[in-house]
Design a protein around this motif. Structure first.
Motif, PDB file in Angstrom:
ATOM      1  N   ILE A 142       0.843  -1.198   0.000  1.00 52.95           N
ATOM      2  CA  ILE A 142       0.000   0.000   0.000  1.00 52.95           C
ATOM      3  C   ILE A 142       0.872   1.239   0.000  1.00 52.95           C
ATOM      4  N   SER A 143       0.378   2.279  -0.668  1.00 46.61           N
ATOM      5  CA  SER A 143       0.986   3.607  -0.627  1.00 46.61           C
ATOM      6  C   SER A 143      -0.109   4.597  -0.269  1.00 46.61           C
ATOM      7  N   ALA A 144       0.271   5.698   0.402  1.00 43.12           N
ATOM      8  CA  ALA A 144      -0.740   6.652   0.841  1.00 43.12           C
ATOM      9  C   ALA A 144      -0.147   8.038   0.984  1.00 43.12           C
ATOM     10  N   SER A 145      -1.014   9.042   0.837  1.00 43.69           N
ATOM     11  CA  SER A 145      -0.664  10.431   1.106  1.00 43.69           C
ATOM     12  C   SER A 145      -1.821  11.100   1.821  1.00 43.69           C
ATOM     13  N   HIS A 146      -1.500  11.821   2.917  1.00 41.59           N
ATOM     14  CA  HIS A 146      -2.487  12.619   3.637  1.00 41.59           C
ATOM     15  C   HIS A 146      -2.383  14.063   3.180  1.00 41.59           C
ATOM     16  N   LEU A 147      -3.520  14.663   2.849  1.00 42.41           N
ATOM     17  CA  LEU A 147      -3.561  16.062   2.442  1.00 42.41           C
ATOM     18  C   LEU A 147      -3.979  16.932   3.618  1.00 42.41           C
ATOM     19  N   HIS A 148      -3.331  18.061   3.765  1.00 42.23           N
ATOM     20  CA  HIS A 148      -3.553  18.954   4.903  1.00 42.23           C
ATOM     21  C   HIS A 148      -5.001  19.447   4.919  1.00 42.23           C
ATOM     22  N   PRO A 149      -5.694  19.315   6.066  1.00 44.16           N
ATOM     23  CA  PRO A 149      -7.090  19.757   6.109  1.00 44.16           C
ATOM     24  C   PRO A 149      -7.267  21.246   5.885  1.00 44.16           C
ATOM     25  N   ALA A 150      -6.251  22.047   6.157  1.00 45.70           N
ATOM     26  CA  ALA A 150      -6.364  23.483   5.894  1.00 45.70           C
ATOM     27  C   ALA A 150      -6.409  23.780   4.400  1.00 45.70           C
ATOM     28  N   ASP A 151      -5.910  22.856   3.582  1.00 46.05           N
ATOM     29  CA  ASP A 151      -5.896  23.057   2.134  1.00 46.05           C
ATOM     30  C   ASP A 151      -7.161  22.539   1.463  1.00 46.05           C
ATOM     31  N   VAL A 152      -7.653  21.359   1.894  1.00 44.54           N
ATOM     32  CA  VAL A 152      -8.869  20.800   1.285  1.00 44.54           C
ATOM     33  C   VAL A 152     -10.108  21.187   2.062  1.00 44.54           C
TER      34      VAL A 152
END
Length: 239
Positions: free
Chosen positions: A110-120
């Motif tokens: 598995i690979s993953a990326s978390h996106l900053h909640p301030a951006d989305v």
């Protein structure tokens, strides 16, 4: 971006009692306790529902990101994890849009990326690519045996500018929003008006909604139109 699914929804709570309540009301099976979340200052419980997952995380320190989330608004929807078959494309798009990737991992399965909640907006958006696609490391070993019947069919997110937030989530996922709605392969994300940026409802399909409502009532929880509030989230039940 390829096919996109809703694979996991996460509640941040001040106590693991929320996990116990969620499991009892929804009739969930044995939880997986992921030692890896200690990296984020958390303990957790992960429950399989069909081939999707519900997770409750509890911070072990108020300085942890989830601790700061709780300090701002109390228990609530903390993260939505989406599965893609093209994470490389998702990462490239996030970078082009200047959505910060605050955590990345690449493992054999598995690979993953978390996106900053301030951006989305509203919550952490994680985009993950599992190999093979039917697997899910975050569910723990032998999750298929422990999974309860059911399905996650969507989530509701609020904002003072819901269509703008829907557009940002749609850009992150590579699926254009239409009228404040994003339709995934297996679920729907609805963006509505609210004072706070918050993931406020999870939509869950169960084989026996009536039994879930009875279990909720036995715990002293109010059930209104097949919706029960657990961990700061409205759990909307359907058959």
């Amino acid at each position: 971006m390829g096919n996109v699914r809703l694979r996991q929804l996460v509640i941040a709570a001040g106590s693991l009692d929320v996990a116990d309540t969620l499991a009892d009301v929804l009739g969930l099976g044995e939880a997986f306790l992921d030692p890896g979340v200690a990296e984020f200052g958390l303990v957790n419980r992960v429950y399989g529902i069909g081939d999707q997952f519900l997770e409750v995380v509890v911070p072990t320190a108020l300085t942890a990101p989830a601790g700061r989330f709780l300090a701002r608004g109390g228990d609530g929807g903390y993260m939505a994890i989406f599965q893609t078959d093209d994470l490389a494309g998702a990462r490239a798009r996030a970078d082009a849009l200047k959505f910060r990737r605050v955590w990345n991992i690449d493992l054999p399965d598995i690979s993953a990326s978390h996106l900053h909640p301030a951006d989305v907006g509203a919550a952490i958006v994680s985009i993950d690519e599992a190999r093979p696609a039917a697997s899910w490391r975050w569910g723990g070993p032998d999750w298929e045996r422990r999974a309860a019947p059911g399905k996650l069919t969507g989530a509701v997110i609020t904002s003072a500018a819901p269509e703008q937030m829907a557009a940002r989530w749609g850009e992150a996922l590579g699926i254009p929003a239409k009228g404040g709605v994003i339709r995934l392969a297996d679920a729907t994300l609805d963006f509505g008006m609210g004072k706070e940026e918050r993931m406020v409802k999870f939509q869950v399909s169960l084989p026996d909604v009536g039994a879930a409502c009875i279990r909720a009532a036995r715990r002293g929880l109010d059930v209104v139109n097949d919706e029960v509030r657990i961990g700061g989230v409205g759990i909307v039940l359907s058959g």
